[in-house]
Scaffold this motif. Structure first.
Motif, PDB file in Angstrom:
ATOM      1  N   SER A 157       0.852  -1.194   0.000  1.00 16.45           N
ATOM      2  CA  SER A 157       0.000   0.000   0.000  1.00 16.45           C
ATOM      3  C   SER A 157       0.888   1.244   0.000  1.00 16.45           C
ATOM      4  O   SER A 157       2.100   1.152   0.204  1.00 16.45           O
ATOM      5  N   GLY A 159       1.240   3.714   2.128  1.00 12.08           N
ATOM      6  CA  GLY A 159       1.944   3.948   3.383  1.00 12.08           C
ATOM      7  C   GLY A 159       3.084   2.961   3.580  1.00 12.08           C
ATOM      8  O   GLY A 159       4.169   3.319   4.049  1.00 12.08           O
ATOM      9  N   CYS A 183       4.526  12.478   3.919  1.00 14.23           N
ATOM     10  CA  CYS A 183       3.168  12.002   4.200  1.00 14.23           C
ATOM     11  C   CYS A 183       2.119  12.678   3.337  1.00 14.23           C
ATOM     12  O   CYS A 183       0.924  12.483   3.547  1.00 14.23           O
ATOM     13  N   SER A 184       2.545  13.475   2.376  1.00 14.76           N
ATOM     14  CA  SER A 184       1.550  14.281   1.669  1.00 14.76           C
ATOM     15  C   SER A 184       0.591  13.428   0.851  1.00 14.76           C
ATOM     16  O   SER A 184      -0.498  13.872   0.521  1.00 14.76           O
ATOM     17  N   LEU A 186      -0.439  10.376   1.898  1.00 14.39           N
ATOM     18  CA  LEU A 186      -0.905   9.272   2.749  1.00 14.39           C
ATOM     19  C   LEU A 186      -2.137   9.643   3.560  1.00 14.39           C
ATOM     20  O   LEU A 186      -2.369  10.809   3.853  1.00 14.39           O
ATOM     21  N   ASP A 187      -2.889   8.613   3.919  1.00 13.58           N
ATOM     22  CA  ASP A 187      -4.059   8.852   4.757  1.00 13.58           C
ATOM     23  C   ASP A 187      -3.603   9.044   6.211  1.00 13.58           C
ATOM     24  O   ASP A 187      -2.454   8.780   6.555  1.00 13.58           O
ATOM     25  N   PRO A 188      -4.497   9.512   7.094  1.00 13.83           N
ATOM     26  CA  PRO A 188      -4.086   9.839   8.471  1.00 13.83           C
ATOM     27  C   PRO A 188      -3.493   8.657   9.230  1.00 13.83           C
ATOM     28  O   PRO A 188      -2.570   8.847  10.024  1.00 13.83           O
ATOM     29  N   ILE A 189      -3.985   7.457   8.977  1.00  8.39           N
ATOM     30  CA  ILE A 189      -3.456   6.319   9.741  1.00  8.39           C
ATOM     31  C   ILE A 189      -2.019   6.032   9.336  1.00  8.39           C
ATOM     32  O   ILE A 189      -1.121   5.865  10.159  1.00  8.39           O
ATOM     33  N   THR A 191      -0.035   8.131   8.006  1.00  8.46           N
ATOM     34  CA  THR A 191       0.751   9.273   8.463  1.00  8.46           C
ATOM     35  C   THR A 191       1.151   9.108   9.924  1.00  8.46           C
ATOM     36  O   THR A 191       2.306   9.310  10.298  1.00  8.46           O
ATOM     37  N   ASN A 213       2.107  20.303   6.441  1.00 11.54           N
ATOM     38  CA  ASN A 213       1.093  20.119   7.454  1.00 11.54           C
ATOM     39  C   ASN A 213       1.620  20.669   8.778  1.00 11.54           C
ATOM     40  O   ASN A 213       2.526  20.126   9.389  1.00 11.54           O
TER      41      ASN A 213
END
Lengths: 259, 330
Positions: A157, A159, A183-184, A186-189, A191, A213
């Motif tokens: 995936s 991440g 992480c730009s 990637l989803d929050p998890i 990240t 961020n």
């Protein structure tokens, strides 16, 4: 801006930058940047798009030399040694980099991590497999991939791919790790996992992270530098930058008035 | 609290009427027509291929019944006594094409790596333009150059040298004529190099910058990044260029006819004259005397066609296999 060098004085500076000016052909992208990157700490660089933070990051391991007509002037020291005159492959081995877009090689997971070891002539006496395992563990990816080491890295995936890229960079045991908005995409998890990983890596590695961020900078960084239009506007301990910024521009940016 | 009706329910309620309306809508926007037209084009190309094979097959009934599978294994080609075998031609086609690849692939891929990775861009573009012009030269010109320039050089310099140094190998023995398998192979190599080079260069240039950067950031030298990351990434594309070049070499007629020697013999030596399938068809079709002779030539055409298809299929299979084992492309 006298305040710029203060954080480094509080701990040992791993990288010292003095009077850095940077040009893309005739266009100047960075103006007189001076700062110290503290050893075994996390330094975050924030600022709006095009402010020069990625350019700055890339000069630290001379990736800017891949761009035609790019030119850096000023003093950059790694442990007191001049970065610009160092052998570039040795420099990049000491200062690793992780990119915005995860970029695994079209190889197996194992071979991705082993690549850096192979090109650098890995340490004698330890089998390659051990080193690969150790790097994947350091990148907190081992448990997820230990049964599929010989599958394509593209099967992972987003991440996981990014953590694989971190593992690949860690395999050659760099002293400094540069991360360019890792992480730009990637989803929050995913990240959160990377941020956790950065905390753990701080023990062994000096980390510089460019991020869009601001919450991320506030969460992970010991020091934060704010770039605006090619200048380093403010650089201090993270909590100072986010709670009592000295400069009006910084306050406007972190409170979301622009950027 | 009343829940609003879900979108999906509304769609169900629309039912058949909705679908018809959607079709008319698409027709109006041109989607259906574009779909139909492109489908017709695609289908007609496919049909053309099938028709071609069918015509070739039907029109070589005589030799098929007379010689059967023996056609492929017989070394005789005797129009007077009407005894026809394809082996010398198959051999000539395959050998000249393979030797041409042996010369052209390292040269083309090597040059592509230089042009894509190492040369400054303006030089690369200029050189590529010149090399691509080579592909536009009519093959009869290559044939003429082959006869007047290449063959004398082969006869007086290259072949004696090969005989003296590598003469212990069966490929470099026997009398030297100049014309023969080697001359045909070299001419073919020159003709297919632009294909290998220009496609390989495109594929190398298309490798994402991130891949290169990743390797360099790990402390790889420029060459290590190129050879261990960029080239493997582009491997399938480079292989595709080789297949295209091979297909071109197999079918090349004019230039080969002019320098291969046109003798239906099989010799291990590359110095010896030989013959190829395309060359014999071109040479003999107009003057073929009996039906059997004509149809034997048509059967050769069929063999050439099928051989090309088999080689293409094998190439695709190879790409599939090499990209599957975890080294896949995205």
């Amino acid at each position: 801006m006298v305040s710029q060098e203060t954080p480094a004085k509080r701990s040992t500076a791993k990288i010292q930058v003095r009077g850095l000016n940077f040009y893309y052909g005739p266009r100047q992208a960075l103006y007189d940047i001076s700062l110290g990157i503290a050893e075994k700490k996390i330094t975050a660089l924030i600022g709006p798009s095009g402010c020069g933070k990625s350019t700055f990051l890339r000069t630290l391991n001379r990736m800017h030399e891949l761009v035609r007509q790019a030119r850096a002037e000023g003093q950059l020291l790694l442990d007191g040694e001049d970065i610009m005159s160092m052998d570039v492959t040795r420099l990049r081995r000491r200062v690793g980099m992780v990119f915005q877009k995860s970029n695994p090689f079209p190889k197996t997971i194992f071979e991705n991590v082993a690549y850096g070891l192979r090109v650098n002539g890995y340490p004698k006496g330890r089998p390659l497999a051990d080193l690969v395992e150790a790097s994947l563990k350091r990148a907190a990816l081992w448990d997820e991939v230990k049964d599929s080491l010989h599958k394509s890295a593209y099967a992972l995936s987003g991440g996981q791919q990014q953590r694989l890229c971190i593992a690949r960079a860690l395999a050659v045991n760099p002293e400094v790790l540069l991360l360019d908005e890792p992480c730009s995409a990637l989803d929050p998890i995913a990240t959160a996992k990377i941020e956790e990983l950065l905390f753990a890596l701080r023990e062994s590695c000096t980390i510089v992270i460019v991020t869009h961020n601001m919450q991320q900078a506030a969460r992970v960084a010991d020091y934060t530098g704010f770039f605006l239009m090619g200048r380093l506007v403010e650089f201090d301990e993270t909590k100072v930058v986010f709670t009592r910024p000295r400069r009006r521009e910084t306050e406007d940016y972190i409170t979301g008035r622009f950027g | 609290m009343a829940t609003p009706p879900l979108v999906i329910d509304q769609l169900h309620a629309a039912g058949r009427g909705g679908r018809v309306r959607a079709f008319i809508e698409r027709l109006r926007s041109g989607d259906e027509i574009a779909h139909l037209i492109t489908l017709v084009f695609a289908a007609s190309i496919f049909l053309l291929t099938v028709l071609l094979v069918y015509e070739l097959y039907v029109n070589c009934a005589l030799p098929r019944h007379k010689f059967g599978w023996g056609f492929f294994f017989s070394r005789t080609w005797d129009p007077v006594f009407e005894n026809f075998g394809a082996l010398p031609f198959i051999y000539g086609t395959v050998v000249t094409s393979l030797v041409a690849l042996l010369i052209a692939v390292p040269m083309g891929v090597g040059a592509a790596i230089f042009l894509a990775e190492l040369a400054p861009p303006h030089l690369s573009d200029a050189l590529t333009f010149v090399i691509e012009l080579l592909a536009a030269v009519p093959s009869v010109i290559f044939g003429v150059l082959g006869i007047f320039v290449l063959v004398p050089i082969l006869r007086s310099q290259v072949e004696p040298f090969l005989k003296a140094t590598l003469g212990f190998l069966p490929f470099f023995q026997g009398p030297i004529y100049g014309i023969g398998y080697l001359a045909a192979s070299v001419v073919l190599a020159i003709m297919i190099v632009p294909f290998v080079l220009s496609i390989s260069r495109e594929v190398l240039l298309a490798v994402p910058r991130e891949e290169r950067e990743a390797a360099l950031a790990l402390g790889a030298t420029r060459w290590e990044a190129t050879w261990k990351v960029v080239v493997p990434y582009a491997r399938a594309g480079i292989f595709g260029s080789v297949c295209l070049a091979l297909a071109r070499a197999l079918g090349e007629t004019m230039a080969v006819t002019m320098v291969i020697g046109n003798e239906p013999k099989i010799s291990a030596s590359l110095f010896a004259p030989g013959y190829s399938m395309a060359a014999v068809i071109a040479n003999e079709f107009a003057e073929a005397t009996g039906d059997l002779h004509v149809q034997a030539l048509i059967e050769l055409g069929l063999v050439l066609f099928v051989l090309t298809m088999i080689i293409n299929a094998l190439a695709r299979l190879l790409i599939l296999l090499t990209t599957k084992q975890g080294t896949a492309h995205p």
